[in-house]
Design an enzyme around this catalytic site. Structure first.
Site, PDB file in Angstrom:
ATOM      1  N   THR A 183      -8.387   6.679  -2.822  1.00  0.00           N
ATOM      2  CA  THR A 183      -9.759   6.258  -3.150  1.00  0.00           C
ATOM      3  C   THR A 183     -10.725   7.426  -2.995  1.00  0.00           C
ATOM      4  O   THR A 183     -11.797   7.416  -3.576  1.00  0.00           O
ATOM      5  CB  THR A 183     -10.221   5.085  -2.260  1.00  0.00           C
ATOM      6  OG1 THR A 183      -9.960   5.390  -0.889  1.00  0.00           O
ATOM      7  CG2 THR A 183      -9.514   3.799  -2.631  1.00  0.00           C
ATOM      8  N   LYS A 229       0.913  14.581   0.944  1.00  0.00           N
ATOM      9  CA  LYS A 229      -0.396  14.913   0.350  1.00  0.00           C
ATOM     10  C   LYS A 229      -0.506  16.409   0.017  1.00  0.00           C
ATOM     11  O   LYS A 229      -1.455  16.840  -0.618  1.00  0.00           O
ATOM     12  CB  LYS A 229      -1.529  14.474   1.281  1.00  0.00           C
ATOM     13  CG  LYS A 229      -1.607  12.944   1.430  1.00  0.00           C
ATOM     14  CD  LYS A 229      -2.706  12.525   2.393  1.00  0.00           C
ATOM     15  CE  LYS A 229      -2.694  11.018   2.662  1.00  0.00           C
ATOM     16  NZ  LYS A 229      -3.233  10.225   1.556  1.00  0.00           N
ATOM     17  N   LYS A 243      -8.504  14.375   3.571  1.00  0.00           N
ATOM     18  CA  LYS A 243      -7.659  13.176   3.667  1.00  0.00           C
ATOM     19  C   LYS A 243      -6.767  13.348   4.889  1.00  0.00           C
ATOM     20  O   LYS A 243      -6.754  14.421   5.501  1.00  0.00           O
ATOM     21  CB  LYS A 243      -6.819  12.980   2.403  1.00  0.00           C
ATOM     22  CG  LYS A 243      -6.092  14.238   1.947  1.00  0.00           C
ATOM     23  CD  LYS A 243      -5.385  14.033   0.619  1.00  0.00           C
ATOM     24  CE  LYS A 243      -6.350  14.087  -0.540  1.00  0.00           C
ATOM     25  NZ  LYS A 243      -6.379  12.878  -1.324  1.00  0.00           N
ATOM     26  N   ARG A 244      -6.004  12.307   5.248  1.00  0.00           N
ATOM     27  CA  ARG A 244      -5.091  12.463   6.370  1.00  0.00           C
ATOM     28  C   ARG A 244      -4.119  13.615   6.085  1.00  0.00           C
ATOM     29  O   ARG A 244      -3.725  13.852   4.940  1.00  0.00           O
ATOM     30  CB  ARG A 244      -4.317  11.166   6.616  1.00  0.00           C
ATOM     31  CG  ARG A 244      -5.111  10.095   7.354  1.00  0.00           C
ATOM     32  CD  ARG A 244      -5.580  10.543   8.711  1.00  0.00           C
ATOM     33  NE  ARG A 244      -4.489  10.604   9.672  1.00  0.00           N
ATOM     34  CZ  ARG A 244      -4.302   9.707  10.640  1.00  0.00           C
ATOM     35  NH1 ARG A 244      -5.123   8.698  10.802  1.00  0.00           N
ATOM     36  NH2 ARG A 244      -3.283   9.831  11.467  1.00  0.00           N
ATOM     37  N   HIS A 248       0.793  -1.228   0.000  1.00  0.00           N
ATOM     38  CA  HIS A 248       0.000   0.000   0.000  1.00  0.00           C
ATOM     39  C   HIS A 248       0.826   1.280   0.000  1.00  0.00           C
ATOM     40  O   HIS A 248       0.258   2.362  -0.034  1.00  0.00           O
ATOM     41  CB  HIS A 248      -0.923   0.030   1.221  1.00  0.00           C
ATOM     42  CG  HIS A 248      -2.165  -0.792   1.054  1.00  0.00           C
ATOM     43  ND1 HIS A 248      -3.282  -0.332   0.399  1.00  0.00           N
ATOM     44  CD2 HIS A 248      -2.450  -2.052   1.450  1.00  0.00           C
ATOM     45  CE1 HIS A 248      -4.207  -1.280   0.417  1.00  0.00           C
ATOM     46  NE2 HIS A 248      -3.722  -2.339   1.041  1.00  0.00           N
ATOM     47  N   LYS A 308     -14.219   8.625  -5.162  1.00  0.00           N
ATOM     48  CA  LYS A 308     -15.506   9.004  -4.563  1.00  0.00           C
ATOM     49  C   LYS A 308     -15.972  10.350  -5.106  1.00  0.00           C
ATOM     50  O   LYS A 308     -17.153  10.534  -5.432  1.00  0.00           O
ATOM     51  CB  LYS A 308     -15.373   9.054  -3.031  1.00  0.00           C
ATOM     52  CG  LYS A 308     -15.142   7.697  -2.398  1.00  0.00           C
ATOM     53  CD  LYS A 308     -14.628   7.807  -0.965  1.00  0.00           C
ATOM     54  CE  LYS A 308     -14.122   6.457  -0.484  1.00  0.00           C
ATOM     55  NZ  LYS A 308     -13.357   6.545   0.774  1.00  0.00           N
TER      56      LYS A 308
END
Length: 811
Positions: free
Chosen positions: A637, A535, A529-530, A338, A641
């Site tokens: 993911t 990110k 998101k985290r 992952h 969405k």
């Protein structure tokens, strides 16, 4: 009776072995009832995280009961939505990995696979996030304080799990003795498929101290000490480690990983032995057929101990020959990788294993020696290759590389998006790929359309069903039919209307829950998101500051109104992530209270982002931010969405964004910035943030404002660590993509000013999102890794005549 084939309609074995064998080989039908014959294999999905969210509405949707329940509750004078809001989120995960596991369980049940999810029943899930004076404060998530109506305790299947002790080599075999025992109590949660009468099981283990635990302490009169020791044993399932994409080598975490593996494998073997299909004995004693009946999927390296534990059981307990046991283990286990971030890969100290799991350490050493002997035979004299490929990493502190253990102990290794799988093959596990290329696969992630379209966006689901029927709910590729309506004015208007209704509803929710008033006509620009440096929430912050400076510079100019929403939790020990949250809230405080700005720009931090909040914000979003540095996000993911719910994506060519752009056409997403090869070239050249700072005036202005205390007047030096990181230690190259990002955001503004063209692109994105269903992902896992065929057909209730499934309304 033929043991390996099972009729999914009559729920019995096929009568004619020859016809049944042909049915299996040619994927035709059962000789008894002309129904597809299924191999009797059970899938076991092992994950330390299952981020399930709420269950009530999802269960009603999958059972087709939502309208009936809504009416019944209304008749009682109650509101179903209010009832749904009372339910606690089952937050037994950190983010993407745990939520993916939840989507997979839904898809496995909907596809009729005999599948079980196995994990830990954490007493405290992911912490509740409070924002106090702009800082994140963590509160315990006591999600079980009122009980959990969805679970059923199964004390009759309680199992012992052993820790510590010592290993004794005797003529009768190896024995692990003088161990400390903790009991694993299973709790079962039903996982219903979508309108197919199939219900699978998620089994979560809770740690219990045995009744005779430390009885000596009692006998010596130290009652308090004995009770405290019981608590130590039960701490194993007390709390979820709140780290996402970061490895923390704590002994309690290793205990959790072994706890779930040991209990699960005992359960799997008990079920395998007692299975009556094709077995004349009361129990099976031969393990030859174990890999044909059992498939174990390791969700990342957290359940990697399944490999040495299965070897221990087969060799020490069941007395299977070592080589045969190794063949069985490899054929049974498969591993999903992952992440490629080095800090996320698990490397456990050998000294910790020596104390906690001494027999497993012996087995790992033996497996590593076999592996290195094979490598040495194939690459004689290549000592450096042996060092790179070893499961045991030498150094000041000897460590066990769990990813390497997973690769050598599995028959299949997969990444979770095509670009990620290529990086896995060409970089992270390059040597292993050269050794066994046939082992490596790609399985691009997906999301369940039941929760992430039907449940959270019923308005959109309804207008889609009016145009193309309801089959898209279990076959998302049917959305391609919407391409016919891309120029249909009625459909364009309907899609825009649903989006606006969702925005109004979410604006009302924000006002009620967060006391924040926003302009529902503005562009909803969302990044949820985290919080993590890779990110790049910081890139989003720099854009917000740049927009603010432009408005301040020319307040009379026309600007596209924009509400920037950022949400996510920071790991409690991750200093920079917590500083990023403080920066976002500080920027928001300045911008939102500036009268020159008014409704043109708002910056909102969405406190305590979780599954139930995602179900509200994602259908309301106009713009989805997926802006990680190319080559760092395995898949994502959230991006899927947003796509299926009608938001346009601004993003880098990273993770599944690449395949989203491929499906919808790159011109229908806002793609910017460096590709993987550009990042690699910049690494070779050397990334110098100051060059960008000095050559881009708007970037320099934004950084100077952060540095000078413009956004933190009460503490001017508050963000010195953030500025220092961006200028001198930024692994994720925020400045290198700044110019391209700002320019791309200008294109977003231009398109948003043309609502018809914006909505046409939205429709194209929705129509091309079918690939990103977890049903497709699980079908690929089933056929290419587990060796089973999905059977997405309706099972009749007891006594019910089998008829083709019809539909009586979308829900």
């Amino acid at each position: 009776m033929y043991p390996d084939l099972y009729c999914s309609t009559n729920r019995r074995n096929c009568a004619d072995p020859r016809k049944a064998q042909r049915a299996l080989v040619k994927a035709k039908c059962c000789a008894v009832c002309k129904c597809l014959a299924l191999p009797l294999q059970r899938i076991y999905y092992l994950s330390l995280e299952f981020y399930m969210g709420r269950t009530l509405q999802n269960t009603m949707v999958n059972l087709g009961l939502q309208n009936a329940c809504d009416e019944a509750i209304y008749q009682l004078g109650l509101d179903l939505e209010e009832l749904e809001e009372i339910e606690e989120d089952a937050g037994l995960g950190n983010g993407g990995l745990g939520r993916l596991a939840a989507c997979f369980l839904d898809s496995m049940a909907t596809l009729g696979l005999a599948a079980y999810g196995y994990g830990i029943r954490y007493e405290f899930g992911i912490f509740n996030q409070k924002i106090v004076d702009g800082w994140q404060v963590e509160e315990a998530d006591d999600w079980l304080r009122y009980g959990n109506p969805w679970e059923k305790a199964r004390p009759e299947y309680m199992l012992p799990v052993h820790f510590y002790g010592r290993v004794e080599h005797t003529p009768e075999g190896v024995k692990w003795i003088d161990t400390q025992v903790v009991l694993a109590m299973p709790y079962d949660t039903p996982v219903p498929g979508y309108k197919n009468n199939t219900v699978n099981t998620m089994r979560l283990w809770s740690a219990k101290a045995p009744n005779d635990f430390n009885l000596q302490e009692f006998n010596m009169g130290d009652y308090i000490e004995a009770v405290l020791d019981r608590n130590l044993a039960e701490n194993i399932s007390r709390v979820l480690y709140p780290n996402d994409n970061f490895f923390e080598g704590k002994e309690l975490r290793l205990k959790q990983e072994y706890f779930v593996v040991a209990a699960t494998l005992q359960d799997i073997i008990r079920r395998f032995k007692s299975s009556k299909f094709g077995c004349r004995d009361p129990v099976r004693t031969c393990f030859e057929t174990f890999p044909d009946k059992v498939a174990i999927q390791l969700n990342d390296t957290h359940p990697a101990l399944s490999i040495p534990e299965l070897m221990r059981i087969l060799v020490d307990v069941e007395k299977v020959d070592w080589d045969k046991a190794w063949e069985i283990t490899k054929r049974t286990c498969a591993y999903t990788n992952h992440t490629v971030l080095p800090e996320a890969l698990e490397r456990w100290p050998v000294s910790m294993f020596e104390k906690l799991l001494p027999r497993h350490l012996e087995i790992i050493y033996a497996l590593n020696q076999m592996h290195l002997d094979r490598v040495a035979a194939l690459y004689p004299g290549d000592i450096d290759r042996l060092r790179r490929m070893s499961v045991i990493e030498e150094g000041d502190c000897k460590r066990i590389n769990m990813a390497h253990l997973c690769v050598i102990g599995s028959h299949a290794v997969n990444g979770v998006a095509r670009i990620h799988s290529d990086i896995v093959k060409n970089s992270v596990f390059k040597d292993f790929y050269e050794l066994e290329p046939e082992k490596f696969q790609n399985k691009t992630n997906g999301i369940t359309p039941r929760r992430w379209l039907l449940l959270c966006n019923p308005g959109l689901a309804d207008i889609i069903a009016e145009k193309i029927g309801e089959s898209f709910i279990t076959d998302l590729s049917q959305l391609k039919k919407l391409l016919e309506f891309i120029d249909n004015e009625t459909f364009i208007r309907d899609v825009a209307k649903v989006k606006q209704e969702n925005k109004l509803k979410f604006a009302t929710y924000l006002e009620e829950q967060y006391k924040v008033k926003i302009n529902p006509m503005s562009m909803f620009d969302v990044q949820v998101k985290r919080i993590h440096e890779y990110k790049r929430q910081l890139l989003n912050c720099l854009h917000a500051i740049t927009l603010y400076n432009r408005i301040r510079c020319n307040p009379s100019k026309s600007f596209v109104p924009r509400t920037i929403m950022i949400g996510g939790k920071a790991a409690p020990g991750y200093h920079m992530a917590k500083m990023i949250i403080k920066l976002i809230t500080s920027i928001g405080e300045v911008i939102n209270n500036d009268p020159y700005v008014g409704d043109k720009l708002k910056v909102i931090f969405l406190e305590n982002y979780r599954v139930s909040l995602a179900e509200k914000v994602i259908p309301a979003a106009d713009l989805s931010q997926q802006i990680s540095t190319a080559g760092t996000e395995a898949s994502g993911t959230g991006n899927m969405k947003f796509m299926v719910n009608g938001a346009l994506t601004i993003g880098t060519m990273d993770g599944a964004n690449v395949e989203m752009a491929e499906e919808a056409g790159e011109e229908n997403l806002f793609i910017f910035g460096m590709r993987v090869e550009d990042v690699e070239a910049l690494d070779r050249k050397g990334y110098n943030a100051r060059e960008y700072y000095e050559s881009l005036p708007e970037l320099r202005q934004a950084i100077d404002q952060i540095s000078s205390g413009f956004f933190s007047p009460r503490d001017p030096g508050c963000f010195k660590d953030v500025v220092n990181m961006l200028m001198y230690h930024d692994r994720f190259k925020v400045f290198a993509d700044y110019e391209a990002y700002i320019k791309c955001q200008g294109q977003v503004d231009q398109l948003f000013m043309d609502p018809r063209e914006w909505t046409r692109k939205v429709i194209r994105n929705i129509a091309c999102s079918g690939k990103f269903s977890s049903d497709r992902t699980i079908t690929e896992y089933a056929r290419e890794i587990w060796g089973v065929e999905p059977s997405p057909r309706y099972l009749p209730r007891c006594g019910e005549q089998r008829v083709p499934r019809g539909s009586s309304g979308l829900l």
